[in-house]
Write a protein that holds these residues in place. Sequence first.
Motif: not given
Length: 395
Positions: A238, A326, A330-331, A336
Amino acid sequence: MSAELMRLRCHGHRDIRATHTKTLEFTTSSEITGRATCVIGVGATLDGPAPSRLAGPLRITLSVGDHTFTVRALAHSGWRPGSGAVVRLSSERLPNTLATDADHASSDLPRDLLHALTDPDAEITVVVERDTEAAEARLVLYRAGDERDDRLAAEIAAADTVIAEDAGAGRVITVLGADADPWDAVLPAIAEGGRVLAVSTEDTRSAPVGKLLAAPDRPAVEVIGLPAELAVAALSPYPVPVLLAPHERRRQIGRLLGAHRLSRVVFRAPAAELPKILDEAGRTLGVRTVAVTAATSAAAERPWWGPVAEAAAQVTGGGDVLCCVDPAEEVPEGAADSDVDLSALVRALAAQSVSSKTLALALASLPTWSRKRAYEFVLEAAKAQARQPKDDTSR
């Protein structure tokens, strides 16, 4: 063309036992006692020229009289020829470690060969070659500095594919007399079991490295040149901000993880407490994957990454561990790292009289930003702006 990299000369010794089940060693000392159970050669010296560093898969062949014994292992590029040489079954990289991940220890030597090694007059030859038959896909993440780096040169020589993750890395590779390969060469090299070296000089992540780290069948990963706290974070697939919290107490770690569910959070904890911390993170926050390593420089180049349920078993012994958790969720798209230079943007807006409070609140609204982090970022940008020389307009 010969793949020989280095040759050592040793002698036998009456106290060689070769009973150690985890290591073997060629020592520069001429005398040992029976407690040196890993030693299989004394008085080790270089025979002929040798590279300043070694890297990549090796074949280490010991010969004495009519007897030979071969060990396959992975070179530790931090080791320097001329010192004692230890070969380990584990991945631990101490300064005297020639190679790790070996397929044999001293206890595996045939007994007739061992008998020959106990003769003080025995001449022992150790030939170290590049193992051209090794086919384990491996990604080496290398953070390079500004100075000429013989360790990086060795890693380049051992790699099947070398890429520059940023412009500075491209210049470093060129200075060492090599050429960077195109990014599209990475995935085919890994598919063929090759060794890929990804060099960076900045906190960037290239597209092919990101794809490899996110792949379900990702290769083994090494991290060289980063502090242990950042090395353990480098294994995460990630590309979100890293929050370093190496001094938080255990009861604060859970709160920290809950408050930064879209970040990579790195914390330090006693190895004995890690199972309970990760169990709670998995049950209450939904954490699925983590990276862990012993909090030592010897272990930090080979962190482990995988399911949270398996992480605690990867760290053996006592002492502290470093763990990178992590994101627990969910990103979201766009969370990002971006190509926008936020520091430059903040400075430009501040120059237009946008208040620090407004800038910090805007940053805090981003998916991976806390209010505290946003205020600290704005203050640091203001300090950087103040340090810049002003134009002389008095002429």
